[in-house]
Scaffold this motif. Sequence first.
Motif, PDB file in Angstrom:
ATOM      1  N   THR A  35      38.036  45.593  34.099  1.00 47.31           N
ATOM      2  CA  THR A  35      38.091  45.019  35.422  1.00 47.31           C
ATOM      3  C   THR A  35      39.223  44.432  35.890  1.00 47.31           C
ATOM      4  N   GLY A  36      40.025  43.804  34.857  1.00 47.01           N
ATOM      5  CA  GLY A  36      41.540  43.393  35.145  1.00 47.01           C
ATOM      6  C   GLY A  36      42.132  44.407  35.925  1.00 47.01           C
ATOM      7  N   TYR A  39      41.874  44.329  39.664  1.00 49.89           N
ATOM      8  CA  TYR A  39      42.580  42.921  40.423  1.00 49.89           C
ATOM      9  C   TYR A  39      43.986  43.047  40.432  1.00 49.89           C
ATOM     10  N   ARG A  40      44.551  43.778  39.377  1.00 54.23           N
ATOM     11  CA  ARG A  40      45.759  44.097  39.458  1.00 54.23           C
ATOM     12  C   ARG A  40      46.337  45.152  40.258  1.00 54.23           C
ATOM     13  N   ARG A  93      51.418  46.357  35.011  1.00 53.18           N
ATOM     14  CA  ARG A  93      51.780  45.298  34.133  1.00 53.18           C
ATOM     15  C   ARG A  93      53.177  44.759  34.243  1.00 53.18           C
ATOM     16  N   VAL A 101      48.732  38.242  40.414  1.00 50.00           N
ATOM     17  CA  VAL A 101      47.443  38.493  40.268  1.00 50.00           C
ATOM     18  C   VAL A 101      46.482  37.350  40.150  1.00 50.00           C
ATOM     19  N   SER A 102      46.844  36.370  39.445  1.00 49.84           N
ATOM     20  CA  SER A 102      46.007  35.157  39.366  1.00 49.84           C
ATOM     21  C   SER A 102      45.688  34.550  40.834  1.00 49.84           C
ATOM     22  N   SER A 105      43.286  37.018  42.715  1.00 44.61           N
ATOM     23  CA  SER A 105      41.908  36.885  42.304  1.00 44.61           C
ATOM     24  C   SER A 105      41.419  35.633  42.496  1.00 44.61           C
ATOM     25  N   ARG A 111      37.026  38.906  45.469  1.00 42.15           N
ATOM     26  CA  ARG A 111      36.287  38.884  44.316  1.00 42.15           C
ATOM     27  C   ARG A 111      34.903  39.497  44.819  1.00 42.15           C
ATOM     28  N   GLY A 131      36.153  41.689  31.431  1.00 40.66           N
ATOM     29  CA  GLY A 131      36.872  40.667  32.519  1.00 40.66           C
ATOM     30  C   GLY A 131      36.671  39.264  32.203  1.00 40.66           C
ATOM     31  N   ARG A 132      36.661  38.736  33.337  1.00 39.23           N
ATOM     32  CA  ARG A 132      36.438  37.150  33.244  1.00 39.23           C
ATOM     33  C   ARG A 132      35.154  36.498  33.527  1.00 39.23           C
ATOM     34  N   ASP A 133      34.442  37.491  34.420  1.00 42.39           N
ATOM     35  CA  ASP A 133      33.065  37.001  35.067  1.00 42.39           C
ATOM     36  C   ASP A 133      31.896  37.986  34.877  1.00 42.39           C
ATOM     37  N   ILE A 134      32.078  38.870  33.888  1.00 46.27           N
ATOM     38  CA  ILE A 134      31.051  39.933  33.870  1.00 46.27           C
ATOM     39  C   ILE A 134      29.760  39.367  33.483  1.00 46.27           C
ATOM     40  N   ARG A 182      48.528  30.985  33.116  1.00 50.43           N
ATOM     41  CA  ARG A 182      47.377  31.880  33.740  1.00 50.43           C
ATOM     42  C   ARG A 182      45.719  31.424  33.355  1.00 50.43           C
ATOM     43  N   ASP A 186      42.939  30.772  35.919  1.00 57.52           N
ATOM     44  CA  ASP A 186      41.610  31.351  35.413  1.00 57.52           C
ATOM     45  C   ASP A 186      40.427  30.435  35.088  1.00 57.52           C
ATOM     46  N   ARG A 189      39.912  27.800  38.868  1.00 55.08           N
ATOM     47  CA  ARG A 189      39.573  28.430  39.862  1.00 55.08           C
ATOM     48  C   ARG A 189      38.404  27.941  40.376  1.00 55.08           C
TER      49      ARG A 189
HETATM   50  O1   DC Z   1      42.621  41.023  32.103  1.00 54.13           O
HETATM   51  P1   DC Z   1      43.711  41.131  32.775  1.00 54.13           P
HETATM   52  O2   DC Z   1      44.743  40.272  32.212  1.00 54.13           O
HETATM   53  O3   DC Z   1      44.231  42.359  33.164  1.00 54.13           O
HETATM   54  O4   DC Z   1      43.429  40.421  34.321  1.00 54.13           O
HETATM   55  C1   DC Z   1      44.306  40.179  35.378  1.00 54.13           C
HETATM   56  C2   DC Z   1      43.884  38.968  36.061  1.00 54.13           C
HETATM   57  O5   DC Z   1      42.964  39.523  36.953  1.00 54.13           O
HETATM   58  C3   DC Z   1      43.692  37.656  35.626  1.00 54.13           C
HETATM   59  O6   DC Z   1      44.769  36.653  35.960  1.00 54.13           O
HETATM   60  C4   DC Z   1      42.212  37.248  35.916  1.00 54.13           C
HETATM   61  C5   DC Z   1      42.001  38.330  36.931  1.00 54.13           C
HETATM   62  N1   DC Z   1      40.504  38.955  36.592  1.00 54.13           N
HETATM   63  C6   DC Z   1      39.378  38.284  37.315  1.00 54.13           C
HETATM   64  O7   DC Z   1      39.553  37.130  37.751  1.00 54.13           O
HETATM   65  N2   DC Z   1      38.173  38.614  36.964  1.00 54.13           N
HETATM   66  C7   DC Z   1      38.002  39.606  36.239  1.00 54.13           C
HETATM   67  N3   DC Z   1      36.807  40.200  36.070  1.00 54.13           N
HETATM   68  C8   DC Z   1      39.102  40.460  35.395  1.00 54.13           C
HETATM   69  C9   DC Z   1      40.452  40.066  35.758  1.00 54.13           C
END
Ligand code: DC
Length: 224
Positions: A35-36, A39-40, A93, A101-102, A105, A111, A131-134, A182, A186, A189
């Motif tokens: 999922t990153g 957001y990118r 990238r 991206v930070s 997001s 979101r 991802g970060r919040d899956i 970052r 992350d 936030r």
């Molecule tokens: O995993 P990544 O480095 O490609 O993620 C890029 C940015 O997206 C990172 O700063 C956090 C954000 N992100 C997020 O907030 N929630 C997600 N599910 C995936 C990524």
Amino acid sequence: MSRSSTIAIDGPVAAGKSAVGTLLAARLGYRFIDTGVMYRAITWAALKDGLDPEDEASVTALAERSGIEVTEGDASGVSRIIVNGHDVTGVLRTKEVEQGVSLVSRFTGVRSAMVARQRALAGEGMLIMAGRDIGTVVLPDADLKIFLTASAEERARRRHQEMREAGQTVELEQVLAELIQRDKLDTERANSPLRPADGAFVLNTESIGIEQVVERIIGLAGDD
Ligand code: DC
């Protein structure tokens, strides 16, 4: 034991989510969605439109109206990302996207727009989503939740290696400093901060290695 059909993998930058997710998907015959990249993709689209990544209203409106397509990963795990008709796979990238991206997001509206798309993509299961919040927000009912970790130094070393392989010249110290920044954005936030979901298994890809982590997850997923 029946096999877990939906596996959530969360963790900080370069914890090994894509490497583990790709190997796991191949072993289980599941889809893998990172999922990153979504957001990118929105960050890329905002920069292309000349928006300030700090401009919440404009970036949110863009996220809400943008079409994002994520194709299934190929054998090496590479998915193609198409945003508003542009294939942005190769440009997600870059330094500009990485820096924006930070910021992008963090926004609630961005979101919710992404979470709705991710839930739709999750569909019928047989899926690994990273991802970060899956595990905490996107798929709180996932059958199995994994949180990957590794030290900041090890993650910076991995990122540095990837960047060098992509032809970018950058100092390891700088990669480490940006990664720490970052991580801070992350985890601190207000909206969906990065943290292990309740019931998540925390696995360290540095101490036991990527392959071992994949084996552990297969064991946890009840693949028999
Ligand atoms: O995993 P990544 O480095 O490609 O993620 C890029 C940015 O997206 C990172 O700063 C956090 C954000 N992100 C997020 O907030 N929630 C997600 N599910 C995936 C990524």
